[in-house]
Design a protein around this motif. Structure first.
Motif, PDB file in Angstrom:
ATOM      1  N   HIS A 193     -21.802   6.052   2.252  1.00 34.25           N
ATOM      2  CA  HIS A 193     -21.050   7.037   3.030  1.00 34.25           C
ATOM      3  C   HIS A 193     -21.856   7.532   4.230  1.00 34.25           C
ATOM      4  O   HIS A 193     -21.279   7.896   5.253  1.00 34.25           O
ATOM      5  CB  HIS A 193     -20.645   8.209   2.141  1.00 34.25           C
ATOM      6  CG  HIS A 193     -19.695   9.158   2.784  1.00 34.25           C
ATOM      7  ND1 HIS A 193     -18.442   8.773   3.220  1.00 34.25           N
ATOM      8  CD2 HIS A 193     -19.795  10.475   3.074  1.00 34.25           C
ATOM      9  CE1 HIS A 193     -17.823   9.820   3.750  1.00 34.25           C
ATOM     10  NE2 HIS A 193     -18.628  10.857   3.668  1.00 34.25           N
ATOM     11  N   GLN A 204     -23.580   7.184  -7.916  1.00 34.62           N
ATOM     12  CA  GLN A 204     -23.527   8.283  -6.959  1.00 34.62           C
ATOM     13  C   GLN A 204     -24.474   8.025  -5.789  1.00 34.62           C
ATOM     14  O   GLN A 204     -24.113   8.223  -4.633  1.00 34.62           O
ATOM     15  CB  GLN A 204     -23.886   9.602  -7.630  1.00 34.62           C
ATOM     16  CG  GLN A 204     -23.816  10.787  -6.688  1.00 34.62           C
ATOM     17  CD  GLN A 204     -24.350  12.059  -7.308  1.00 34.62           C
ATOM     18  OE1 GLN A 204     -25.237  12.016  -8.152  1.00 34.62           O
ATOM     19  NE2 GLN A 204     -23.806  13.176  -6.888  1.00 34.62           N
ATOM     20  N   ARG A 236     -19.538  12.846  -9.302  1.00 40.12           N
ATOM     21  CA  ARG A 236     -20.325  14.068  -9.504  1.00 40.12           C
ATOM     22  C   ARG A 236     -19.839  14.842 -10.731  1.00 40.12           C
ATOM     23  O   ARG A 236     -20.633  15.338 -11.532  1.00 40.12           O
ATOM     24  CB  ARG A 236     -20.254  14.945  -8.254  1.00 40.12           C
ATOM     25  CG  ARG A 236     -21.195  16.129  -8.305  1.00 40.12           C
ATOM     26  CD  ARG A 236     -21.169  16.950  -7.029  1.00 40.12           C
ATOM     27  NE  ARG A 236     -19.898  17.629  -6.905  1.00 40.12           N
ATOM     28  CZ  ARG A 236     -19.097  17.552  -5.833  1.00 40.12           C
ATOM     29  NH1 ARG A 236     -19.430  16.822  -4.799  1.00 40.12           N
ATOM     30  NH2 ARG A 236     -17.967  18.217  -5.794  1.00 40.12           N
ATOM     31  N   ARG A 237     -18.538  14.910 -10.896  1.00 45.93           N
ATOM     32  CA  ARG A 237     -17.986  15.606 -12.060  1.00 45.93           C
ATOM     33  C   ARG A 237     -18.229  14.831 -13.351  1.00 45.93           C
ATOM     34  O   ARG A 237     -18.418  15.426 -14.403  1.00 45.93           O
ATOM     35  CB  ARG A 237     -16.504  15.878 -11.843  1.00 45.93           C
ATOM     36  CG  ARG A 237     -16.311  16.923 -10.764  1.00 45.93           C
ATOM     37  CD  ARG A 237     -14.885  17.278 -10.558  1.00 45.93           C
ATOM     38  NE  ARG A 237     -14.817  18.330  -9.544  1.00 45.93           N
ATOM     39  CZ  ARG A 237     -13.706  18.826  -9.075  1.00 45.93           C
ATOM     40  NH1 ARG A 237     -12.545  18.394  -9.532  1.00 45.93           N
ATOM     41  NH2 ARG A 237     -13.725  19.768  -8.156  1.00 45.93           N
ATOM     42  N   GLU A 238     -18.227  13.519 -13.266  1.00 47.47           N
ATOM     43  CA  GLU A 238     -18.546  12.703 -14.435  1.00 47.47           C
ATOM     44  C   GLU A 238     -19.995  12.943 -14.869  1.00 47.47           C
ATOM     45  O   GLU A 238     -20.283  13.057 -16.059  1.00 47.47           O
ATOM     46  CB  GLU A 238     -18.339  11.227 -14.100  1.00 47.47           C
ATOM     47  CG  GLU A 238     -18.627  10.292 -15.238  1.00 47.47           C
ATOM     48  CD  GLU A 238     -18.435   8.833 -14.851  1.00 47.47           C
ATOM     49  OE1 GLU A 238     -18.919   7.986 -15.604  1.00 47.47           O
ATOM     50  OE2 GLU A 238     -17.817   8.560 -13.807  1.00 47.47           O
ATOM     51  N   MET A 294     -13.224  10.817  -1.937  1.00 49.31           N
ATOM     52  CA  MET A 294     -13.015  11.623  -3.144  1.00 49.31           C
ATOM     53  C   MET A 294     -13.722  11.001  -4.341  1.00 49.31           C
ATOM     54  O   MET A 294     -13.964  11.656  -5.343  1.00 49.31           O
ATOM     55  CB  MET A 294     -11.525  11.761  -3.444  1.00 49.31           C
ATOM     56  CG  MET A 294     -10.773  12.560  -2.402  1.00 49.31           C
ATOM     57  SD  MET A 294     -11.298  14.268  -2.335  1.00 49.31           S
ATOM     58  CE  MET A 294     -10.649  14.842  -3.861  1.00 49.31           C
ATOM     59  N   GLU A 295     -14.080   9.738  -4.225  1.00 48.81           N
ATOM     60  CA  GLU A 295     -14.784   9.046  -5.295  1.00 48.81           C
ATOM     61  C   GLU A 295     -16.144   9.701  -5.570  1.00 48.81           C
ATOM     62  O   GLU A 295     -16.603   9.724  -6.708  1.00 48.81           O
ATOM     63  CB  GLU A 295     -14.964   7.577  -4.905  1.00 48.81           C
ATOM     64  CG  GLU A 295     -15.364   6.685  -6.028  1.00 48.81           C
ATOM     65  CD  GLU A 295     -15.361   5.224  -5.610  1.00 48.81           C
ATOM     66  OE1 GLU A 295     -15.741   4.408  -6.462  1.00 48.81           O
ATOM     67  OE2 GLU A 295     -14.990   4.902  -4.473  1.00 48.81           O
ATOM     68  N   ILE A 296     -16.755  10.254  -4.533  1.00 48.72           N
ATOM     69  CA  ILE A 296     -18.035  10.953  -4.696  1.00 48.72           C
ATOM     70  C   ILE A 296     -17.844  12.158  -5.611  1.00 48.72           C
ATOM     71  O   ILE A 296     -18.656  12.406  -6.505  1.00 48.72           O
ATOM     72  CB  ILE A 296     -18.606  11.374  -3.323  1.00 48.72           C
ATOM     73  CG1 ILE A 296     -18.923  10.143  -2.476  1.00 48.72           C
ATOM     74  CG2 ILE A 296     -19.849  12.246  -3.496  1.00 48.72           C
ATOM     75  CD1 ILE A 296     -19.282  10.458  -1.043  1.00 48.72           C
ATOM     76  N   ARG A 297     -16.777  12.884  -5.417  1.00 51.72           N
ATOM     77  CA  ARG A 297     -16.500  14.061  -6.245  1.00 51.72           C
ATOM     78  C   ARG A 297     -16.258  13.669  -7.703  1.00 51.72           C
ATOM     79  O   ARG A 297     -16.736  14.324  -8.622  1.00 51.72           O
ATOM     80  CB  ARG A 297     -15.289  14.818  -5.715  1.00 51.72           C
ATOM     81  CG  ARG A 297     -14.984  16.065  -6.536  1.00 51.72           C
ATOM     82  CD  ARG A 297     -13.676  16.705  -6.184  1.00 51.72           C
ATOM     83  NE  ARG A 297     -13.663  17.200  -4.822  1.00 51.72           N
ATOM     84  CZ  ARG A 297     -12.621  17.814  -4.281  1.00 51.72           C
ATOM     85  NH1 ARG A 297     -11.511  17.996  -4.974  1.00 51.72           N
ATOM     86  NH2 ARG A 297     -12.665  18.243  -3.051  1.00 51.72           N
ATOM     87  N   VAL A 298     -15.522  12.583  -7.901  1.00 48.72           N
ATOM     88  CA  VAL A 298     -15.223  12.123  -9.250  1.00 48.72           C
ATOM     89  C   VAL A 298     -16.509  11.762  -9.989  1.00 48.72           C
ATOM     90  O   VAL A 298     -16.700  12.143 -11.146  1.00 48.72           O
ATOM     91  CB  VAL A 298     -14.245  10.923  -9.202  1.00 48.72           C
ATOM     92  CG1 VAL A 298     -14.102  10.284 -10.568  1.00 48.72           C
ATOM     93  CG2 VAL A 298     -12.906  11.352  -8.658  1.00 48.72           C
TER      94      VAL A 298
END
Length: 67
Positions: free
Chosen positions: A35, A28, A50-52, A44-48
């Motif tokens: 970025h 992250q 973060r959720r992980e 969108m990879e940042i969001r993935v």
């Protein structure tokens, strides 16, 4: 994250989950750093990630409370 991946994470030990969490936080950090300098091709990879991290924190907390 797929359901099968979540189930395999639930089977891992507390130490393994903490290692995965450290790697996810590092990923992250690297993504956010890249970025900020140049836009990512897939932000969108940042969001993935973060959720992980949130899922790993949840699983670590559940394992710690069950002991």
């Amino acid at each position: 994250m797929k359901a099968k991946e979540k189930e395999t994470l639930k089977q891992k030990s507390l130490a393994d989950l903490q290692d995965l969490l450290a790697k996810a936080k590092e990923k992250q950090f690297n993504l956010l750093f890249k970025h900020s300098t140049t836009p990512l091709s897939n932000p969108m990879e940042i969001r993935v990630v973060r959720r992980e991290i949130a899922l790993l924190n949840t699983l670590i907390r559940e394992k710690a409370q069950s002991k």
